[in-house]
Design a protein around this motif. Structure first.
Motif, PDB file in Angstrom:
ATOM      1  N   PHE A 269       0.779  -1.012  -0.070  1.00 23.21           N
ATOM      2  CA  PHE A 269       0.012   0.028   0.159  1.00 23.21           C
ATOM      3  C   PHE A 269       0.691   1.305   0.209  1.00 23.21           C
ATOM      4  CE2 PHE A 269      -2.832  -3.055   1.907  1.00 23.21           C
ATOM      5  CZ  PHE A 269      -4.014  -3.230   0.881  1.00 23.21           C
ATOM      6  N   ASP A 270       2.151   1.225  -0.172  1.00 18.25           N
ATOM      7  CA  ASP A 270       3.041   2.269  -0.273  1.00 18.25           C
ATOM      8  C   ASP A 270       2.993   3.343   0.667  1.00 18.25           C
ATOM      9  OD1 ASP A 270       4.974   3.932  -1.284  1.00 18.25           O
ATOM     10  OD2 ASP A 270       3.445   4.968  -2.727  1.00 18.25           O
ATOM     11  N   CYS A 271       2.914   2.773   1.858  1.00  9.61           N
ATOM     12  CA  CYS A 271       2.825   3.504   3.374  1.00  9.61           C
ATOM     13  C   CYS A 271       3.795   3.208   4.273  1.00  9.61           C
ATOM     14  CB  CYS A 271       1.359   3.452   3.666  1.00  9.61           C
ATOM     15  SG  CYS A 271       1.207   1.577   4.436  1.00  9.61           S
ATOM     16  N   SER A 272       3.790   3.919   5.442  1.00  5.13           N
ATOM     17  CA  SER A 272       4.728   3.628   6.282  1.00  5.13           C
ATOM     18  C   SER A 272       4.361   2.496   7.466  1.00  5.13           C
ATOM     19  CB  SER A 272       4.957   4.818   7.259  1.00  5.13           C
ATOM     20  OG  SER A 272       3.866   5.075   7.946  1.00  5.13           O
ATOM     21  N   ILE A 273       5.350   2.007   8.058  1.00  8.03           N
ATOM     22  CA  ILE A 273       5.148   0.987   8.978  1.00  8.03           C
ATOM     23  C   ILE A 273       4.270   1.428  10.142  1.00  8.03           C
ATOM     24  CG2 ILE A 273       6.069  -0.256  10.969  1.00  8.03           C
ATOM     25  CD1 ILE A 273       6.874  -1.639   8.683  1.00  8.03           C
ATOM     26  N   ASN A 274       4.234   2.886  10.496  1.00  9.70           N
ATOM     27  CA  ASN A 274       3.386   3.287  11.495  1.00  9.70           C
ATOM     28  C   ASN A 274       1.960   3.359  10.957  1.00  9.70           C
ATOM     29  OD1 ASN A 274       5.437   3.968  13.509  1.00  9.70           O
ATOM     30  ND2 ASN A 274       5.981   5.834  12.477  1.00  9.70           N
ATOM     31  N   LEU A 328       0.774  13.286  17.286  1.00 11.76           N
ATOM     32  CA  LEU A 328      -0.271  13.837  16.285  1.00 11.76           C
ATOM     33  C   LEU A 328      -1.533  13.196  16.898  1.00 11.76           C
ATOM     34  CD1 LEU A 328      -0.187  11.942  13.155  1.00 11.76           C
ATOM     35  CD2 LEU A 328       1.765  11.785  14.608  1.00 11.76           C
ATOM     36  N   MET A 329      -2.831  13.791  16.672  1.00 12.21           N
ATOM     37  CA  MET A 329      -3.895  13.346  16.776  1.00 12.21           C
ATOM     38  C   MET A 329      -4.761  12.961  15.607  1.00 12.21           C
ATOM     39  SD  MET A 329      -6.937  15.465  19.119  1.00 12.21           S
ATOM     40  CE  MET A 329      -5.984  15.504  20.665  1.00 12.21           C
ATOM     41  N   LEU A 330      -5.084  11.522  15.911  1.00 10.04           N
ATOM     42  CA  LEU A 330      -5.627  11.176  14.488  1.00 10.04           C
ATOM     43  C   LEU A 330      -7.160  10.531  14.817  1.00 10.04           C
ATOM     44  CD1 LEU A 330      -2.680   9.126  12.793  1.00 10.04           C
ATOM     45  CD2 LEU A 330      -3.725  11.460  12.146  1.00 10.04           C
ATOM     46  N   ASP A 331      -8.021  10.737  13.700  1.00 10.81           N
ATOM     47  CA  ASP A 331      -9.355   9.928  13.763  1.00 10.81           C
ATOM     48  C   ASP A 331      -9.117   8.670  13.229  1.00 10.81           C
ATOM     49  OD1 ASP A 331     -10.516  12.108  15.090  1.00 10.81           O
ATOM     50  OD2 ASP A 331     -11.511  12.753  13.240  1.00 10.81           O
ATOM     51  N   LEU A 332      -9.330   7.610  13.758  1.00 14.86           N
ATOM     52  CA  LEU A 332      -9.192   6.326  13.244  1.00 14.86           C
ATOM     53  C   LEU A 332     -10.424   5.711  12.788  1.00 14.86           C
ATOM     54  CD1 LEU A 332      -7.033   4.715  16.347  1.00 14.86           C
ATOM     55  CD2 LEU A 332      -6.264   5.687  14.226  1.00 14.86           C
ATOM     56  N   PRO A 333     -10.820   5.491  11.451  1.00 18.59           N
ATOM     57  CA  PRO A 333     -11.897   5.315  11.044  1.00 18.59           C
ATOM     58  C   PRO A 333     -12.439   3.884  11.355  1.00 18.59           C
ATOM     59  CG  PRO A 333     -10.136   4.968   9.346  1.00 18.59           C
ATOM     60  CD  PRO A 333      -9.528   5.374  10.802  1.00 18.59           C
ATOM     61  N   ILE A 341      -9.676   0.741   2.588  1.00 18.38           N
ATOM     62  CA  ILE A 341      -9.932   2.440   2.618  1.00 18.38           C
ATOM     63  C   ILE A 341      -9.453   2.823   4.100  1.00 18.38           C
ATOM     64  CG2 ILE A 341     -11.985   3.754   2.696  1.00 18.38           C
ATOM     65  CD1 ILE A 341     -13.402   2.180   0.930  1.00 18.38           C
ATOM     66  N   ARG A 342      -9.544   1.944   4.868  1.00 16.35           N
ATOM     67  CA  ARG A 342      -8.913   2.207   6.475  1.00 16.35           C
ATOM     68  C   ARG A 342      -7.859   2.521   6.382  1.00 16.35           C
ATOM     69  NH1 ARG A 342     -11.960  -2.131   8.733  1.00 16.35           N
ATOM     70  NH2 ARG A 342      -9.998  -3.447   9.077  1.00 16.35           N
ATOM     71  N   ILE A 343      -6.699   1.773   5.525  1.00 17.01           N
ATOM     72  CA  ILE A 343      -5.351   2.105   5.596  1.00 17.01           C
ATOM     73  C   ILE A 343      -5.065   3.309   4.770  1.00 17.01           C
ATOM     74  CG2 ILE A 343      -4.720   0.771   3.349  1.00 17.01           C
ATOM     75  CD1 ILE A 343      -1.999   0.166   5.282  1.00 17.01           C
ATOM     76  N   SER A 344      -6.009   3.649   3.745  1.00 18.55           N
ATOM     77  CA  SER A 344      -5.919   4.833   2.842  1.00 18.55           C
ATOM     78  C   SER A 344      -6.117   6.057   3.581  1.00 18.55           C
ATOM     79  CB  SER A 344      -6.786   4.915   1.652  1.00 18.55           C
ATOM     80  OG  SER A 344      -6.818   5.936   0.868  1.00 18.55           O
ATOM     81  N   HIS A 345      -7.162   5.968   4.490  1.00 19.63           N
ATOM     82  CA  HIS A 345      -7.604   7.244   5.451  1.00 19.63           C
ATOM     83  C   HIS A 345      -6.503   7.564   6.431  1.00 19.63           C
ATOM     84  CE1 HIS A 345     -11.517   8.012   3.861  1.00 19.63           C
ATOM     85  NE2 HIS A 345     -12.149   6.945   4.455  1.00 19.63           N
ATOM     86  N   ILE A 346      -5.832   6.470   6.950  1.00 17.96           N
ATOM     87  CA  ILE A 346      -4.917   6.930   7.769  1.00 17.96           C
ATOM     88  C   ILE A 346      -3.883   7.286   7.303  1.00 17.96           C
ATOM     89  CG2 ILE A 346      -3.221   5.420   9.498  1.00 17.96           C
ATOM     90  CD1 ILE A 346      -5.510   3.704  10.015  1.00 17.96           C
ATOM     91  N   LYS A 347      -3.246   6.653   6.190  1.00 16.53           N
ATOM     92  CA  LYS A 347      -2.100   7.364   5.368  1.00 16.53           C
ATOM     93  C   LYS A 347      -2.199   8.775   4.785  1.00 16.53           C
ATOM     94  CE  LYS A 347       0.236   6.690   0.860  1.00 16.53           C
ATOM     95  NZ  LYS A 347       0.399   6.195  -0.511  1.00 16.53           N
ATOM     96  N   ALA A 349      -4.222  10.824   6.491  1.00 21.28           N
ATOM     97  CA  ALA A 349      -4.445  11.579   7.613  1.00 21.28           C
ATOM     98  C   ALA A 349      -2.934  11.889   8.415  1.00 21.28           C
ATOM     99  CB  ALA A 349      -5.078  10.881   8.651  1.00 21.28           C
ATOM    100  N   THR A 350      -2.166  11.011   8.554  1.00 18.23           N
ATOM    101  CA  THR A 350      -0.657  11.102   8.878  1.00 18.23           C
ATOM    102  C   THR A 350       0.229  11.933   8.072  1.00 18.23           C
ATOM    103  OG1 THR A 350       0.218   9.075   7.766  1.00 18.23           O
ATOM    104  CG2 THR A 350      -0.446   9.072   9.967  1.00 18.23           C
ATOM    105  N   GLU A 351      -0.093  12.029   6.878  1.00 20.55           N
ATOM    106  CA  GLU A 351       0.728  12.906   5.821  1.00 20.55           C
ATOM    107  C   GLU A 351       0.240  14.378   5.973  1.00 20.55           C
ATOM    108  OE1 GLU A 351      -0.174  11.411   1.973  1.00 20.55           O
ATOM    109  OE2 GLU A 351       1.414   9.766   1.829  1.00 20.55           O
ATOM    110  N   ALA A 352      -1.154  14.449   6.034  1.00 18.33           N
ATOM    111  CA  ALA A 352      -1.900  15.779   6.634  1.00 18.33           C
ATOM    112  C   ALA A 352      -1.100  16.586   7.981  1.00 18.33           C
ATOM    113  CB  ALA A 352      -3.104  15.952   6.209  1.00 18.33           C
ATOM    114  N   HIS A 353      -1.028  15.262   8.758  1.00 19.79           N
ATOM    115  CA  HIS A 353      -0.661  15.827  10.354  1.00 19.79           C
ATOM    116  C   HIS A 353       0.964  16.086  10.302  1.00 19.79           C
ATOM    117  CE1 HIS A 353      -5.050  14.782  11.089  1.00 19.79           C
ATOM    118  NE2 HIS A 353      -4.729  15.507  12.338  1.00 19.79           N
ATOM    119  N   SER A 354       1.610  15.671   9.599  1.00 17.41           N
ATOM    120  CA  SER A 354       3.073  15.807   9.638  1.00 17.41           C
ATOM    121  C   SER A 354       3.677  17.054   9.806  1.00 17.41           C
ATOM    122  CB  SER A 354       3.773  14.943   8.535  1.00 17.41           C
ATOM    123  OG  SER A 354       3.451  15.544   7.323  1.00 17.41           O
TER     124      SER A 354
END
Length: 473
Positions: A269-274, A328-333, A341-347, A349-354
């Motif tokens: 999914f081309d994201c981070s381990i986090n 950071l404060m994140l909304d977990l879907p 879609i869940r991991i896409s939302h999180i990816k 969100a973390t990019e936007a909050h960075s």
């Protein structure tokens, strides 16, 4: 030697209460080596552990100091040498009826984590737990969060680890306790400090005003509650069974997973381990809520404060810690049924909050040999506590550990788990540590509110299987 607590250290010290002890815990499960004649690397026993800890105390000088309050609260508390320091009071011995099971160990850890530290002594304890099945033992350490800043002060579990069976040598500091100051000396020193540091006077005034407001009558409390409700409605976290007044008793459960599974999902999914970790936790929380009969819509979320050390890939594919803990404060879907879609939302969100995350430096911590995540978890709790109450549902701390075997007194560490404190009105805290090819979850929960904590731990495995299944679609 007298050292004044920093403003942040003092705030953690004052956050302590009987139902919310502010110590960070660490559980290490070890395999004892078989006796090997005269090599000196036999089973880790109590005497050897005491000797090891005593030899490493020069690396953590605050572990021989205690907190003294200033009379009449005329300033922040101070650190003073404990003139009656007794290593055998802090390093303790416990045992399970052989062969002790993992369930018995976790129940013991939960009970030990529920007990506040003695404020009249240095704020830490360590337990050697013997009697585990298959020749294993465990070390449970708890340290007050105000003791660890990751730079000048580290967590004791951090410094007793070695990269080989032979413990490294640490220079002896021939420590001798300084005389403790009398009450009159503390008063005189506080008055002199206030005279030379006007800002300190404002801090003292604010502290006394806060105490005055804490003593208002029922009418005042009702007004305060109303204001809190209005604030929560405006910026508060979503409604959740996780946010209640907690008891003083805890439950503790663990989950063991393979780091390679997270790497597979990251690559797909081309994201981070986090991001992968948060997606797995989100799926587990979703399944747990559904098991309670809660009706979820796709828009439902849980808000998490996520203080973590960023994972960075090393030259040989190993994970390295960054030099900063960020929050950071994140909304977990949790309402989203589709794991992709869940991991896409999180990816996203973390990019936007960075760009808006809060950082806490950890320079000393990440450059020490034998790096361990215990200090990072302590710093993460400090970072999470800066967010306002009722604005989040839970805390998820995440710290990378060493990806090679580590040893304590010659015994190989098999597993390592963070044991995080519960902040006010938080019924659950989740800590994660990667170590030697695995990712270990430690789930601390309020005993009354989370009787079904085992459902959540089982849901972590279900969520991981769901994510891995999504990788092959």
């Amino acid at each position: 030697m007298i050292t004044r607590l920093t403003p942040q250290d003092a705030s953690f010290y004052r956050l302590e209460s009987s139902s919310n002890p502010m110590h960070i815990g660490s559980l290490a499960i070890l395999r004892n080596p078989a006796p090997t004649g005269n090599s000196g690397h036999g089973p880790l026993d109590y005497e050897r552990l005491v000797s090891l800890v005593e030899s490493r105390l020069p690396l953590v000088p605050l572990y021989r100091r205690k907190v003294r309050e200033i009379p009449f609260a005329l300033g922040r508390p101070i650190w003073v040498d404990d003139s009656h320091f007794d290593i055998t009071y802090h390093v303790r011995r416990s045992a399970l009826p052989e062969p002790g099971t993992d369930e018995q160990l976790l129940d013991l850890v939960a009970r030990l984590a529920s007990r506040p530290l003695d404020p009249s002594r240095p704020l830490w304890e360590m337990y050697l737990v013997e009697g585990l099945s298959e020749g294993r033992c465990a070390i449970f350490t708890k340290t007050h969060s105000g003791l660890v800043d990751g730079d000048s002060a580290l967590e004791i579990g951090h410094v007793i680890l070695d990269t080989s069976t032979a413990p490294r040598e640490v220079a002896d500091d021939a420590w001798v306790a300084h005389r403790e100051p009398a009450e009159l000396e503390l008063l005189f020193g506080a008055a002199l400090h206030l005279a030379t540091q006007p800002r300190e006077g404002l801090e003292v005034a604010r502290h006394h005003v806060a105490e005055a407001f804490a003593m208002v009558d029922a009418t005042g409390k009702a007004v305060q509650k109303l204001v809190s409700m209005v604030r929560t409605a405006a910026i508060g976290a979503p409604d959740s069974p996780l946010n209640i007044r907690t008891s003083r008793n805890r439950r503790f459960e663990v989950v063991r997973t393979d780091l390679e599974d997270y790497r597979k999902i990251r690559k797909r999914f081309d994201c981070s381990i986090n991001d992968v970790i948060l997606a797995v936790v989100t799926g587990a929380l979703r399944n747990w809520l559904l098991s309670r009969g809660q009706v979820l819509t796709e828009a439902d979320a849980l808000r998490a404060v996520v203080p973590m050390s960023v994972y960075a890939d090393g030259p040989n594919g190993e994970l390295k810690p960054a030099g900063e803990v960020t929050s950071l404060m994140l909304d977990l879907p949790v309402g989203e049924p589709n794991p992709v879609i869940r991991i896409s939302h999180i990816k996203h969100a973390t990019e936007a909050h960075s760009r808006h995350q809060r950082g806490v430096r950890a320079r000393t911590l990440v450059h020490m040999a034998g790096f361990a995540p215990a200090s990072l978890h302590a710093m993460s709790v400090r970072s999470a506590s800066t967010f306002a109450e009722h604005t989040f549902n839970l805390v998820i701390t995440n710290a990378p550990g060493p990806q090679q075997p580590m040893y304590i007194g010659g015994a190989r560490m098999l597993e390592m788990y963070p044991v995080s404190p519960l902040l006010r009105f938080q019924a659950l805290s989740i800590g994660l540590t990667s170590y030697d090819g695995r990712v270990f979850y430690g789930l601390t929960a309020d005993r009354d509110a989370m009787a079904d904590i085992a459902v959540l731990t089982a849901s972590v495995h279900e969520s991981m299987e769901e994510m891995l299944g999504a990788c092959v679609q």
